[in-house]
Design an enzyme around this catalytic site. Structure first.
Site, short mmCIF file in Angstrom:
data_model
loop_
_atom_site.label_atom_id
_atom_site.label_comp_id
_atom_site.label_asym_id
_atom_site.label_seq_id
_atom_site.Cartn_x
_atom_site.Cartn_y
_atom_site.Cartn_z
N LYS A 208 0.81 -1.21 0.00
CA LYS A 208 0.00 0.00 0.00
C LYS A 208 0.85 1.27 0.00
CE LYS A 208 -3.98 -2.21 2.22
NZ LYS A 208 -3.47 -3.56 2.06
N GLU A 293 -2.49 6.30 8.76
CA GLU A 293 -3.18 7.31 7.98
C GLU A 293 -4.04 8.15 8.92
OE1 GLU A 293 -5.62 5.68 4.96
OE2 GLU A 293 -3.98 5.24 3.59
N HIS A 328 -14.44 -2.74 9.35
CA HIS A 328 -13.76 -2.63 8.06
C HIS A 328 -13.94 -3.86 7.17
CE1 HIS A 328 -11.95 0.93 9.84
NE2 HIS A 328 -11.58 0.18 10.86
N ARG A 385 -6.62 -7.89 -7.58
CA ARG A 385 -7.23 -9.23 -7.62
C ARG A 385 -8.72 -9.06 -7.86
NH1 ARG A 385 -9.86 -9.04 -2.74
NH2 ARG A 385 -8.85 -7.85 -1.07
N ARG A 631 -58.50 -33.36 33.31
CA ARG A 631 -57.23 -33.00 33.95
C ARG A 631 -56.74 -34.12 34.85
NH1 ARG A 631 -54.56 -31.84 38.16
NH2 ARG A 631 -56.34 -32.07 39.53
N HIS A 634 -56.50 -37.53 33.16
CA HIS A 634 -55.35 -37.43 32.25
C HIS A 634 -54.05 -37.64 33.01
CE1 HIS A 634 -52.69 -34.43 29.75
NE2 HIS A 634 -52.32 -35.69 29.58
N GLN A 635 -53.94 -36.98 34.14
CA GLN A 635 -52.69 -37.01 34.90
C GLN A 635 -52.50 -38.33 35.65
OE1 GLN A 635 -52.18 -33.58 37.38
NE2 GLN A 635 -50.95 -34.67 38.86
N ARG A 704 -50.94 -23.10 40.81
CA ARG A 704 -50.17 -23.30 42.04
C ARG A 704 -49.64 -21.98 42.61
NH1 ARG A 704 -47.41 -27.73 38.82
NH2 ARG A 704 -48.40 -29.69 39.44
N LYS A 801 -59.76 -28.81 49.34
CA LYS A 801 -59.05 -29.87 48.63
C LYS A 801 -58.60 -30.92 49.65
CE LYS A 801 -55.01 -30.66 45.62
NZ LYS A 801 -55.71 -31.37 44.56
#
Length: 812
Positions: A208, A293, A328, A385, A631, A634-635, A704, A801
């Site tokens: 350069k 520079e 750059h 190049r 629920r 299912h569980q 919860r 509960k």
């Protein structure tokens, strides 16, 4: 088999040349059936050479296996068709080697094939599975004793490969040895053409410092900078003190691609930045010297593409804007440069041509300038190049730069190629290129490595792809540049070109490694980029461009899951063990809807709110039922195997049979976790579907407290947002509980449900025996006090509960 070459045929090896050649389809006569012969300079190629022929050289640089393409084995092959096709002109070279890797090696090989030249490639041990090796007609292994980068910088080995295998020309691409004058000289000494500038050109412009001296001599404007490159930071410091002020920029004397460049704001920063730049340059280019520079703040980076034939005849192919940069390193390139003052553009074009013409420049080269905010331009350097961004110039001009390089190296002049300045058209539309790399923008562009699982490239009108190492199964290593593919778009305007790139990037699919796609999309859709003045500080001034975009990768996840189940079976954790399920499909009852004038609890809640709902429950004259099958069963009873589709199959009869129910408990608690981790279903989608299927019965969930539906405490805002989204998706009754009756945990859940507008069902967890006064702390007064606290928090419904089924009749 022989194939007679045509414009539509790819020629894969060196040809037999003759003044008059004729081949019969049955190989029994010297004439074709139609008595048409092929004229002078036609080419015939053995079809078998289309497949990759791989030869290797060992570490001692001995001659590797060389396939003689003119052997009897090929001569005796049968032709594959009867017709005579239009022939291609005689090739500039018989065989050309691409001394590079990745996308530029592939680009060179394709250009060679189009010119009828057999292509050869080189590869390191680490690159043995990459695409460029298999794109070549022949590929040669480099020395395995060297590092991955050093292998491609091994001049002696590459020259020996060329000598041993009748290579006539070498194209260096960009990077590696592309600007190395010793490499060019070594090739020339051995009678091998270097597809690039002359040795003198490389010596003058590769350094350069000497390039800048020539620019000054030619009255091309330059930025104040040192005449000599410095080997140490101390010498650089002394020069700065005597000649200029900070900020300055440290630039490697050799190289490019953003390597060896650092901005230094003050003297305190000089030592560290100089050492980093010097080491980077030495590792990449073998020369650690740097010059200094004066730094121009926020300029535009404009470059001019040129071609020369070594006689002093030089043309320009217009300009490119490369201002969008990160450290750059160019990110997005556009041709031509937009909103450039006409006088500035013409001055740069003239200076570039004049500079290279004086130097009798040969081949492709780029003259780079900085343009300040006043329109003044300053010479930076000449890149001797082909450059990464050459594609945008090709798109707006129609000039194939790589083919032109090869033809010029064979001795053709620009005039012979029809490349005069008058023949170069005005830029046709706008072309824009972006580079897709395996870097993570959110992690400071840290390169990623790994195996590519999915690689689907885009296409369509106006999209060009220059692909490199990317394909399904490719292994991305940490040894080389992270570029996967260059995507170039062409359109009538800058905005249209950007829109095409955005579309292409959204079509592009890469899985297995992180890419910079999100960053590129942010840049291309930025209003300032599309409509405003963009300088080299654009990315630094817009840090939001680095924000990641999360890709869902749904298809791959589904494929992985299906493959896992097909190969290994259902996971035992799902409970799918033991005897197979019953082969009898359950009968779904057909229950006809009944007309009722009674207002449902669901409609009361929707129209009048949770307080009205609670009042209606208290005023109800009979027993209200909560069905927990969707629920709890299912569980527990069905061992997590109750899918959403199973619930939906019985939703219609359920909505009729339980139309007067208090609620259907179908969500929350463990079902949320089970849906995601075991059934691989979306619990939110389940809730929405159930709500749609059962529109007039209140849906109930288990919450919860502060733990929501998880197993740990979550931040307050998470619980509030969860409840809001649940209510919005279709939930009505929130059964809030804490197994230890801890009022603070309950308070958060109650507040979150209340703010969301849901029905708060406060829960007492019962584990004692209030009928026995000797049971200690958990007596009737304990539970009454707890209920009073819940009532003060604003619950609408109270639930008890029975945790372990110990509630006696007398206690109840």
């Amino acid at each position: 088999m022989y194939r007679i070459a045509s414009k539509s045929r790819t020629l894969a090896s060196s040809a037999l040349r003759s003044k008059r050649i004729a081949i019969n389809a049955n190989n029994t006569s010297s004439k074709l059936r139609n008595n048409t012969s092929i004229k002078q300079s036609c080419m015939i190629r053995p079809l078998s050479t289309v497949s990759n022929i791989t030869s290797t050289t060992n570490n001692n640089n001995k001659k590797g296996t060389n396939y003689d393409l003119s052997s009897k084995r090929f001569k005796s092959a049968e032709p594959i068709f009867d017709e005579v096709y239009e022939t291609v002109p005689e090739a500039p070279f018989k065989k050309l080697l691409a001394a590079n890797r990745g996308e530029i090696a592939t680009r060179i090989m394709r250009a060679s094939s189009e010119l009828g030249i057999a292509s050869a490639g080189i590869y390191s041990h680490e690159d043995r599975f990459t695409q460029h090796r298999y794109k070549a007609d022949q590929a040669f292994l480099l020395a395995t004793s060297k590092s991955p980068v050093a292998a491609y910088l091994d001049i002696d080995t590459i020259v020996q490969i060329c000598k041993d295998n009748n290579v006539e020309a070498v194209h260096p691409g960009y990077g590696f040895l592309s600007e190395n004058e010793k490499f060019a000289a070594a090739l020339e000494r051995n009678g091998i053409k270097f597809v690039g500038p002359t040795v003198e050109n490389l010596r003058q412009f590769g350094d350069k410092t000497s390039a800048k001296e020539l620019a000054i001599a030619m009255d091309v404007p330059v930025i104040a900078g040192s005449d000599d490159a410095f080997p140490s930071w101390n010498e650089a410091r002394d020069w700065i003190r005597q000649n200029t002020t900070y900020p300055v920029i440290v630039k490697a004397a050799m190289g490019g691609g953003g390597r060896g460049i650092r901005v230094v704001p003050s003297e305190e920063d000089l030592e560290g930045q100089f050492i980093v730049a010097s080491n980077e340059a030495k590792n990449a280019f073998g020369d650690g010297r740097c010059f200094i520079e004066k730094y121009v703040d926020k300029p535009r980076h404009i470059e001019v593409q040129c071609l020369g034939d070594g006689s002093g005849d030089v043309i320009h192919i217009w300009d490119r804007d490369c201002s969008v940069q990160r450290r750059h390193q160019k990110v997005v390139e556009t041709a031509p440069a937009m909103d450039l003052p006409p006088a500035t553009r013409q001055a740069m074009l003239d200076d570039a041509v004049r500079l290279l013409s004086y130097a009798k420049y040969r081949n492709a080269g780029t003259v780079e300038f900085l343009v300040d905010k006043s329109g003044n331009h300053y010479f930076m350097e000449v890149n001797p190049r082909v450059q990464v961004e050459h594609t945008v110039t090709e798109e707006i001009s129609g000039v194939d730069i790589v083919q032109s390089q090869i033809k010029i190296a064979s001795g053709k002049t620009l005039a012979e190629l029809g490349l005069t300045q008058e023949s170069i058209p005005e830029p046709q539309g706008v072309a824009m290129q972006c580079r897709v790399t395996t870097e993570d923008p959110s992690q400071d562009f840290r390169p990623d490595t790994g195996t590519i699982d999915v690689f689907r490239m885009p296409g369509g009108m106006g999209i060009r792809l220059d692909d490199g190492p990317g394909f399904p199964g490719a292994k991305i290593t940490p040894h080389y540049d992270s570029l996967l593919v260059k995507i170039t778009a062409k359109a009538r305007t800058r905005q249209d070109a950007a829109a095409k790139l955005v579309r292409a990037l959204k079509e592009f699919r890469v899985r297995g490694v992180t890419t910079n796609k999100s960053f590129m999309l942010h840049v291309l859709q930025n209003k300032e980029f599309l409509h405003g003045y963009v300088d080299t500080g654009f990315i630094a001034a817009n840090p939001q461009l680095l924000a990641p975009l999360k890709e869902k990768d749904r298809a791959q996840k589904l494929l992985h899951y299906l493959g896992e189940v097909i190969v290994n079976g259902t996971p035992p954790a799902l409970g799918a063990t033991g005897a197979p399920p019953s082969s009898v499909d359950p009968i779904i009852p057909d229950i006809k809807p009944q007309v009722s004038n009674k207002q449902s609890l669901k409609s009361i809640f929707d129209e009048e709110g949770p307080e009205a709902f609670a009042k209606a429950v208290r005023q109800n004259g009979g027993l209200l039922v909560t069905d927990t099958t969707w629920r709890d069963a299912h569980q527990s009873l069905l061992a997590t195997r109750l899918r959403t589709i199973d619930m939906l199959n019985v939703a219609a009869p359920t909505s009729v049979a339980l139309r007067n129910a208090y609620s259907l408990e179908c969500w929350g608690g463990a079902t949320f976790d089970v849906s995601m981790r075991f059934l691989r279903e979306d619990p939110w989608e389940r809730l929405a579907n159930l709500r749609e299927a059962v529109p007039d019965i209140p849906l109930q969930m288990l919450l919860r407290g502060a733990n929501a539906v998880g197993y740990t405490s979550y931040p307050d805002n998470v619980v509030f947002e969860f409840c809001r989204l649940a209510k919005e998706t279709g939930m009505d009754v929130f059964r809030v509980f804490d197994s230890l009756n801890y009022i603070e945990n309950m308070k958060l859940g109650i507040d979150a449900v209340g703010e969301a507008g849901g029905i708060i069902e406060g829960t007492v967890c019962y584990t004692g025996d209030v009928s026995d006064p000797n049971k200690g702390n958990y007596n009737l007064e304990y539970y009454l006090n707890y209920v009073r606290e819940l009532n003060d928090l604003g619950i609408h419904v109270l639930a008890i509960k029975d945790m372990a089924g110990v509630l006696k009749t007398e206690s109840a």
